[in-house]
Write a protein that holds these residues in place. Structure first.
Motif, PDB file in Angstrom:
ATOM      1  N   UNK A 148      10.962 100.023  47.430  1.00 24.28           N
ATOM      2  CA  UNK A 148      12.256 100.774  47.709  1.00 24.28           C
ATOM      3  C   UNK A 148      12.567 101.538  46.389  1.00 24.28           C
ATOM      4  N   UNK A 149      13.458 102.508  46.576  1.00 24.03           N
ATOM      5  CA  UNK A 149      13.761 103.514  45.585  1.00 24.03           C
ATOM      6  C   UNK A 149      15.254 103.988  45.827  1.00 24.03           C
ATOM      7  N   UNK A 150      15.523 104.579  46.714  1.00 25.91           N
ATOM      8  CA  UNK A 150      16.771 104.873  46.949  1.00 25.91           C
ATOM      9  C   UNK A 150      18.092 103.811  46.870  1.00 25.91           C
ATOM     10  N   UNK A 151      17.686 102.482  47.122  1.00 22.65           N
ATOM     11  CA  UNK A 151      18.405 101.383  47.293  1.00 22.65           C
ATOM     12  C   UNK A 151      18.904 101.204  45.941  1.00 22.65           C
ATOM     13  N   UNK A 152      18.019 101.729  44.894  1.00 24.68           N
ATOM     14  CA  UNK A 152      18.631 101.244  43.440  1.00 24.68           C
ATOM     15  C   UNK A 152      19.671 102.094  42.913  1.00 24.68           C
ATOM     16  N   UNK A 153      19.882 103.261  43.561  1.00 28.64           N
ATOM     17  CA  UNK A 153      21.060 104.244  43.258  1.00 28.64           C
ATOM     18  C   UNK A 153      22.338 103.393  43.617  1.00 28.64           C
ATOM     19  N   UNK A 154      22.223 102.905  44.694  1.00 25.47           N
ATOM     20  CA  UNK A 154      23.435 102.244  45.268  1.00 25.47           C
ATOM     21  C   UNK A 154      23.798 100.835  44.968  1.00 25.47           C
ATOM     22  N   UNK A 155      22.524 100.086  44.572  1.00 21.61           N
ATOM     23  CA  UNK A 155      22.912  98.748  44.499  1.00 21.61           C
ATOM     24  C   UNK A 155      22.737  98.465  43.025  1.00 21.61           C
ATOM     25  N   UNK A 156      22.150  99.379  42.063  1.00 20.48           N
ATOM     26  CA  UNK A 156      22.199  99.125  40.684  1.00 20.48           C
ATOM     27  C   UNK A 156      21.186  98.083  40.153  1.00 20.48           C
ATOM     28  N   UNK A 157      21.150  97.903  38.903  1.00 27.34           N
ATOM     29  CA  UNK A 157      19.955  97.284  37.931  1.00 27.34           C
ATOM     30  C   UNK A 157      19.714  95.701  38.690  1.00 27.34           C
ATOM     31  N   UNK A 158      20.562  94.985  39.218  1.00 33.77           N
ATOM     32  CA  UNK A 158      20.080  93.647  39.897  1.00 33.77           C
ATOM     33  C   UNK A 158      19.592  93.838  41.168  1.00 33.77           C
ATOM     34  N   UNK A 159      19.174  94.749  41.552  1.00 33.65           N
ATOM     35  CA  UNK A 159      18.868  95.138  42.763  1.00 33.65           C
ATOM     36  C   UNK A 159      17.599  94.035  43.146  1.00 33.65           C
ATOM     37  N   UNK A 160      16.551  94.168  42.440  1.00 32.11           N
ATOM     38  CA  UNK A 160      15.433  93.341  42.580  1.00 32.11           C
ATOM     39  C   UNK A 160      15.725  91.915  42.747  1.00 32.11           C
ATOM     40  N   UNK A 161      16.593  91.529  41.715  1.00 30.68           N
ATOM     41  CA  UNK A 161      17.064  89.943  41.746  1.00 30.68           C
ATOM     42  C   UNK A 161      17.684  89.849  42.979  1.00 30.68           C
ATOM     43  N   UNK A 162      18.650  90.430  43.524  1.00 36.04           N
ATOM     44  CA  UNK A 162      19.255  90.227  44.732  1.00 36.04           C
ATOM     45  C   UNK A 162      18.175  90.214  45.840  1.00 36.04           C
ATOM     46  N   UNK A 163      17.235  90.840  46.069  1.00 36.49           N
ATOM     47  CA  UNK A 163      16.419  91.012  47.082  1.00 36.49           C
ATOM     48  C   UNK A 163      15.574  89.507  46.910  1.00 36.49           C
ATOM     49  N   UNK A 164      15.038  89.483  45.692  1.00 40.65           N
ATOM     50  CA  UNK A 164      14.062  88.416  45.407  1.00 40.65           C
ATOM     51  C   UNK A 164      14.829  86.964  45.986  1.00 40.65           C
ATOM     52  N   UNK A 165      15.956  86.905  45.587  1.00 43.64           N
ATOM     53  CA  UNK A 165      16.841  85.494  45.694  1.00 43.64           C
ATOM     54  C   UNK A 165      17.084  85.256  47.072  1.00 43.64           C
TER      55      UNK A 165
END
Length: 340
Positions: free
Chosen positions: A317-334
């Motif tokens: 992912x890339x664009x989702x980072x702009x809208x989800x913020x720095x905890x995006x990967x944590x949210x996805x992994x959890x």
């Protein structure tokens, strides 16, 4: 909380400036002395580990090329929970990219149009940065995405890619041949089989033991994608689908805003359906153990899970980072852990 910060601050800021400021925080996360603490909070659970390309990925979810153009944020992105970071696109020659403005948000679509133009300091400079990142004992898997230098004619592309391959393949965990960005004149023409075969053959030979993948555009026909997938199985270790699209179909954003943004590749949810369609097509014609990385319009854990269920080995992912913020990967992994 982040959605409020985005609306109040980042949404009103020039998109490239906002990205630069946010990236600087990520870049210096390890040196601020809190990276290891953050890592305890974001580390993916063991059940998310993926083995492919002869590598071990902590999570199937990683950062697509374009976010970290030269490798300066590898450690910070890993500490935020991404299983791999694909650096680039890097070119043999340093280049400033296209004129600004060159990055535009379509907020109603949670999408972005970019015509960055492979802005980077060149393969030699990137090699030094990536070498230092590799020296760290704790780091994500490092992919390196290479493209054609703008000043090089298409007929001379093979030699240009080989300069980058020679400099970067020994430092990459895997290497990606980008022939699908819409922002470098003539680049997408390299997806034609008569041009693609000699390019991929040369890069694979020069890369030695480093796994090599090719990244394709969503705007190809199904027949073209099937043919490239067959070529990738013959010559390479994997395929990445897809890059950004030239299409502007079915957007919720006002047409005047879209027109004002102008040329460039569109990323985010508007490309999701085509990206998923091509993932399923590719998986239907390649061996079960062939690495297929899906990218395009992924934002939630459910999106990532859908790609994995459709046959993706890894998801970016890339664009989702702009809208989800720095905890995006944590949210996805959890979220992925809960869905398993």
């Amino acid at each position: 909380m982040y959605s409020f910060i985005f609306r109040v601050f980042f949404a009103r800021m020039d998109p490239e400036r906002a990205h630069t400021l946010a990236f600087q925080v990520i870049r210096f996360l390890p040196t601020l002395g809190i990276g290891s603490i953050v890592r305890r909070f974001t580390r993916p659970v063991e059940s998310l580990r993926v083995s492919t390309l002869g590598l071990e990925f902590d999570s199937p979810f990683g950062v697509a090329a374009g976010f970290d153009k030269e490798g300066t944020g590898i450690r910070g992105l890993g500490q935020l929970g991404f299983g791999h970071v694909e650096v680039g696109t890097i070119t043999a020659e340093p280049q400033p990219g296209n004129e600004k403005p060159r990055l535009f948000r379509l907020i109603a679509d949670r999408a972005v149009i970019n015509r960055m133009g492979f802005n980077n300091h060149g393969a030699t400079a990137a090699a030094g940065v990536i070498r230092r990142a590799r020296a760290r004992s704790v780091r994500p898997v490092i992919g390196v995405n290479i493209g054609k230098s703008r000043v090089v004619e298409v007929d001379d592309a093979v030699d240009d890619y080989l300069v980058s391959t020679t400099a970067l393949a020994p430092l990459a965990d895997y290497l990606v041949v980008n022939v699908s960005s819409p922002n470098t004149p003539g680049l997408r023409g390299l997806q034609e089989l008569e041009k693609l075969r000699p390019l991929l053959t040369a890069v694979k030979s020069a890369a030695g033991p480093t796994p090599v993948l090719v990244k394709i555009a969503p705007d190809l026909s199904n027949d073209e994608v099937t043919a490239i997938a067959a070529l990738a199985v013959e010559l390479l270790d994997g395929i990445i689908a897809t890059n950004t699209t030239l299409s502007r179909a079915n957007l919720a954003t006002d047409a005047a805003i879209v027109a004002a943004a102008g040329a460039g590749g569109l990323s985010g949810p508007p490309v999701a359906a085509r990206s998923l369609e091509l993932l399923r097509l590719i998986r239907s014609v390649v061996p079960a153990d062939f690495c297929v990385i899906s990218v395009g319009g992924v934002e939630t854990a459910a999106d990532v899970a859908e790609r994995l269920a459709a046959g993706a080995t890894l998801v970016q992912g890339y664009t989702g980072f702009l809208f989800r913020g720095p905890l995006w990967a944590r949210q996805v992994n959890r979220g992925l852990a809960r869905l398993r």
